[in-house]
Structure formats: structure tokens, C-alpha cells
Design a protein around this motif. Sequence first.
Motif, PDB file in Angstrom:
ATOM      1  N   GLU A 150       2.483  -3.334   1.647  1.00  0.00           N
ATOM      2  CA  GLU A 150       1.108  -2.887   1.493  1.00  0.00           C
ATOM      3  C   GLU A 150       0.534  -3.213   0.120  1.00  0.00           C
ATOM      4  O   GLU A 150      -0.614  -2.877  -0.161  1.00  0.00           O
ATOM      5  CB  GLU A 150       1.017  -1.366   1.722  1.00  0.00           C
ATOM      6  CG  GLU A 150       1.386  -0.934   3.138  1.00  0.00           C
ATOM      7  CD  GLU A 150       1.243   0.551   3.329  1.00  0.00           C
ATOM      8  OE1 GLU A 150       1.028   1.265   2.311  1.00  0.00           O
ATOM      9  OE2 GLU A 150       1.331   1.011   4.487  1.00  0.00           O
ATOM     10  N   TYR A 151       1.322  -3.868  -0.719  1.00  0.00           N
ATOM     11  CA  TYR A 151       0.900  -4.140  -2.089  1.00  0.00           C
ATOM     12  C   TYR A 151       0.989  -5.633  -2.392  1.00  0.00           C
ATOM     13  O   TYR A 151       1.639  -6.405  -1.670  1.00  0.00           O
ATOM     14  CB  TYR A 151       1.773  -3.359  -3.077  1.00  0.00           C
ATOM     15  CG  TYR A 151       1.566  -1.865  -3.027  1.00  0.00           C
ATOM     16  CD1 TYR A 151       0.678  -1.245  -3.892  1.00  0.00           C
ATOM     17  CD2 TYR A 151       2.253  -1.080  -2.101  1.00  0.00           C
ATOM     18  CE1 TYR A 151       0.482   0.138  -3.846  1.00  0.00           C
ATOM     19  CE2 TYR A 151       2.063   0.291  -2.040  1.00  0.00           C
ATOM     20  CZ  TYR A 151       1.179   0.886  -2.921  1.00  0.00           C
ATOM     21  OH  TYR A 151       0.979   2.250  -2.860  1.00  0.00           O
TER      22      TYR A 151
ATOM     23  N   ARG B 163       7.566   2.861  -2.757  1.00  0.00           N
ATOM     24  CA  ARG B 163       6.411   2.490  -1.951  1.00  0.00           C
ATOM     25  C   ARG B 163       6.724   1.287  -1.079  1.00  0.00           C
ATOM     26  O   ARG B 163       7.628   0.501  -1.374  1.00  0.00           O
ATOM     27  CB  ARG B 163       5.195   2.193  -2.838  1.00  0.00           C
ATOM     28  CG  ARG B 163       4.826   3.341  -3.771  1.00  0.00           C
ATOM     29  CD  ARG B 163       3.541   3.057  -4.513  1.00  0.00           C
ATOM     30  NE  ARG B 163       3.231   4.099  -5.486  1.00  0.00           N
ATOM     31  CZ  ARG B 163       2.100   4.172  -6.172  1.00  0.00           C
ATOM     32  NH1 ARG B 163       1.151   3.245  -5.997  1.00  0.00           N
ATOM     33  NH2 ARG B 163       1.897   5.151  -7.039  1.00  0.00           N
TER      34      ARG B 163
ATOM     35  N   TYR C 143      -3.430  -2.397  -4.088  1.00  0.00           N
ATOM     36  CA  TYR C 143      -3.106  -1.644  -2.871  1.00  0.00           C
ATOM     37  C   TYR C 143      -4.067  -2.089  -1.767  1.00  0.00           C
ATOM     38  O   TYR C 143      -5.246  -1.763  -1.775  1.00  0.00           O
ATOM     39  CB  TYR C 143      -3.235  -0.147  -3.132  1.00  0.00           C
ATOM     40  CG  TYR C 143      -2.842   0.727  -1.967  1.00  0.00           C
ATOM     41  CD1 TYR C 143      -1.818   0.360  -1.091  1.00  0.00           C
ATOM     42  CD2 TYR C 143      -3.497   1.935  -1.734  1.00  0.00           C
ATOM     43  CE1 TYR C 143      -1.455   1.155  -0.029  1.00  0.00           C
ATOM     44  CE2 TYR C 143      -3.140   2.759  -0.669  1.00  0.00           C
ATOM     45  CZ  TYR C 143      -2.120   2.349   0.174  1.00  0.00           C
ATOM     46  OH  TYR C 143      -1.750   3.148   1.252  1.00  0.00           O
TER      47      TYR C 143
ATOM     48  N   GLN D  70      -3.913  -1.500   1.627  1.00  0.00           N
ATOM     49  CA  GLN D  70      -4.133  -0.503   2.686  1.00  0.00           C
ATOM     50  C   GLN D  70      -4.334  -1.153   4.058  1.00  0.00           C
ATOM     51  O   GLN D  70      -5.412  -1.055   4.652  1.00  0.00           O
ATOM     52  CB  GLN D  70      -5.345   0.392   2.370  1.00  0.00           C
ATOM     53  CG  GLN D  70      -5.304   1.098   1.029  1.00  0.00           C
ATOM     54  CD  GLN D  70      -6.484   2.008   0.833  1.00  0.00           C
ATOM     55  OE1 GLN D  70      -6.758   2.897   1.653  1.00  0.00           O
ATOM     56  NE2 GLN D  70      -7.209   1.803  -0.269  1.00  0.00           N
TER      57      GLN D  70
END
Length: 572
Positions: free
Chosen positions: A448-449, A444, A262, A264
Motif C-alpha cells: 500500500e506504500y 505496515r 500512502y 490507499q
Amino acid sequence: MRAAETDDNVGAAGTTQRHLGAKLCKDALRRQAVEFCLQTGMHGYKYIAQPGKHGVERVFWVVAVAVSMVAAVWTMLFAYDFNQSHRTLLAVDTTHHPLWRVHVPAVTVCPSNKVLRSRAAQLISAMRLPDGVTEEDALQDMAKLVEIILPRAVNTSNLERLQAILDANKMSVDQVMWMVSPSCDELLVKCRWKRKLCSRCSDLFRKVRTSYGYCCSFNYLDREQDTIKTRTHAGGCVGTAPGSVQRLSACGSADGLSMAVYVQPSNYFASIVPSYSVMVLLHSALQFPDESAHTKVIGTGTISLISYVAEVTEATDRLRRSLDPRERKCLFSDETYLPMYRNFTFGNCMASCKANMTMEVCGCFPITFPHVLNRKLCNLLDVPCQAALFSPTWPVGRKPLNVTSCPRCKATCEHVQYIVKSSTGGLNWTTDPGNYFVSGMSDRNASEYAIVHVYARRSITTRNKMDRHLLTEDLLGSLGGLSGLFVGFSLVAGFECVYFFTIRPCFRTQRGINTASSTPWNSKSSEEKAHQRSPAGRISPFVLVPPRILALRADAVGRRRPPRPFKATVGQ
């Protein structure tokens, strides 16, 4: 007058006796040399001393023997010098070394963003700020914490103000860096090891110091590893046991290490790389994670496959016992102690040298290295010194950081080298709905991953063996082969030289004394008489033929019948 004449006669007699003794020694040495040439087993010498040879033939063989002797000495010196400068030999022992006997590389995941904005704002709100400094100003100064990792000294005034704030709140830079960086459970939201999912990634990964600041590392052994207890959870995976290194028994991405990272991007504040990404470092389990590791930059919204092939190098016990480190030019892990690290490696030694150089010049110890007791840690005020120390414009009078400035740092005799390949593609949760590793993450935002798989590419590896280049008996055999090739010299030929020029002259002299004592002074031996009366005894002065051969030749000439005279017959 008579006394003076007597002294002169005595002096003349002494001089004559000395000349006679020198002549006898010379003749004896010449006789032994000729006899040695005729009877030695070495090649070419007999043709120099054989009777009946022309002078050109003798010169030819003298030159041939001399050239062979010079070539033999030169090649033997070259072989000996090569052996002295190349004392070790690295050869492939097997190309089918099983994978389960090889250490799995350590995998260290470093976030590019070293300061989370939310963590920094929360920390600033709890601090006492000096007069005239707002929380927004202090928050902007927190972005300069990245300078302690990559010293650039862009604006030293902000560094001084931030250091004053930290000092007023009795906090060190190292403590603040730990607090504002993401934890391993925040950075890694899903992990799998050997086909088994972990309930928490912190069972496998732990937060460690690296040259890129605080990162999360798997299978890395340092001094803090001994104080960590293995944690297990129901339905989860087992972390590495203290002091042990993980191994694999199968190759492929499903049997390796998988992790969902992750990144962020919305929480970025101070990054060492101008991108939303993480850095994945592959290195030895004993090696400090620094710039020497295999580094892959993994961007957001991607899936990456990182495969490796291990190559093991082992050293024999004979190498350790027979050669010292200066001769073998490598060290074993237990031969040198490094206070900062658990084991000695070349990379750890260079990192220690860099830290010690910083301590010597700047008077502080970098926070990106493992801490050593009773040493002051660098703070933000020391960033300009660190930036100048390792800048391209090296300070005058300082040696650059390389092997020559760190003479104690040598290669390790035993190590594991990893050959790494990687491939990257776009990440889409819906393209593989049956993938149980990413199941439950479809809601999700994939941008962002990042998904990373680290695995072994082959189930067999190559093992190299390091040993002495030549043992003493091997060197002796090599030198003996060269001498036998060029001049036909052997150990027996060496005994021949000793015999003909030391032992044989002693016995010949003793025999000559005994013969002279039993023979009247005015009598001549049959060999001398034969030599005098026969013209066959007169040969070239270059060669001295033994008297027995001369006597045989003289007797053979003496027994020849004279030619029958011609008789004319007169007719009746």
C-alpha cells in the motif's frame, strides 16, 4: 529669308554644342575611369586599363572582376540575411556551474485516485438528496467528478443529476473536489529534506491545483505562496520561505527529498490512471504543474530513485537592451503579465491560453487552473463542451491549441531545464533494517506504500549564455572581410571612388579652365605637339594614356639616331 537662315544656323550651332558637351562629358568620365583603374588599390582593375594588353587579357580580367563582385555581393547579402534571422546565439558558458546556485525543481505528487470512497460517502450522508435518489446512487455519481479533470462526457445524465445535488446543497464542484481528495499529510506519511526528517509532510508540501486536480507540491511558487506562513516544529524540518526557492549543496539520494507515499488502494473510487499509483511531476519552481512536466508513475510496493541534472540558461543585459522581443524571439519573466500565475514562462502562458480558450468557447473557467476573480468556474454541465473543445475531432472553425493560436506565448530567455532519469525496484521493509527513513514502518503493508527519492545526480551543472549573435561592429567586420576577400575592397577604396569621380574632376576642370584662359587659341601645348609628331602616341583607343607619358615617349623616339648608311669601299 535671312532671319530664317539665322534661326537655322543658331539651332544647328546649339545642337552641335550639345553634342560637343556630351562628348566632352563622356571623354572626361572615360578618362577618370581609366585613371581610377590604373591607380586604385583594388585587385584586378589595373590589368584592364594597362597599355599594351591584348584584348583577350582585358576580357579575362573584366570577367574575373565581375564574377568576384557578384560573389562578394551574394555572400554579403547572405551574411546580412542570416544575421537578421538569427539575432541570438546560445553557447555553453561553463560546464562547472555549482549546484548550490541552481534552483531545486518543484516536486508535485498527484494521487491517481481523485475521490476517496470514505470521504465521498461521508459527504453524501450529510447532503440533502432529491426525491427518488438514494445515497448509493449519489455515491456512484460522485465517481463522475473525475470528468471535471479529464473531460470525456461518457454519461451526461449522471453529471446533470450530481450537479443538481450540489446546487441544492449550495456547494461548488471545486469545493467538493477539495473535500474528497486526500490531504498532504494523508498522502505523504513520512518526508525527509536534506537529511532531516519532518514531523509533518505538510511543512514541505501544500495542496495546490494542477492539471491533474488537487495535488501536493514541494518548492512550487504560485500566487498563493505569498499568503502562506512558514511553519516550524520541534524536531521537524523547516518549510520553504514565502517567495524563495530551495537549493541543494550536495548530490545523492540522502541529501535530496525523500517521501513515503500512502496510496490507499482499499479507498480507491475514481482514478485517472488504471492502476494503484501516484504520479510524481518534476518541473520548474515557476512552472504550473501540467502535462509538460517530467511525469513518473510510481506504483505501490515499489521504491523509486528519481535523479536529475540541471541545465541553466541565462541571458545577458546587452540582449535585453539591444533587441526587442520580436527580434530575440524570447521574453523575460517581467515583460509579460499573466493574471493566473506568479511569473511568466512558456508553459504558464500556454496554460493561460488554454483556459482563456475554454472561457471563450464554453463560457466558464476550468477549475484545474488557478482561479481568476470575476470569472465563472466550470461545473459538471460544462463537461461536454470541454470534452468537445479538446477532443481529436476538433470543432469546425476552431483553431487547435498550439503556438500559432497563442501568439503571445514565446520561450523564456532565462530558464532551468532538468534532465531526469529514474529507476524502480520492489519494496521490502526487512531487506534494509538499518535504513532510518523507513524505520518503524515494518508493521505496515508494503503493497500500500511507495518510497520515492528525488535528488541531484551531479554537484556541477552546465550554464548556457544567451547573447546577441553579432553586434554592429561584428557585422561590419564580417561584411568587410567578405568584401576584402573577393574584391579587395576597403574603406580607403571607397574614398578612392569618391575622390576619382567627384573631387578630382572638379579640380581638373578648374585647372583646364585656367590653362585655357592663359594660352592663345591657336597655340598647341608641347604634349599635343609630341603626340602629333610621334607614332608612339598612337595607342589603342580602349586606353587613354596620360599626355605626360605620351610626351616622354615622343621625346624618346625623336632623340633616336637614324641608322648609319652603308658605305661601299672601292679598292685603290
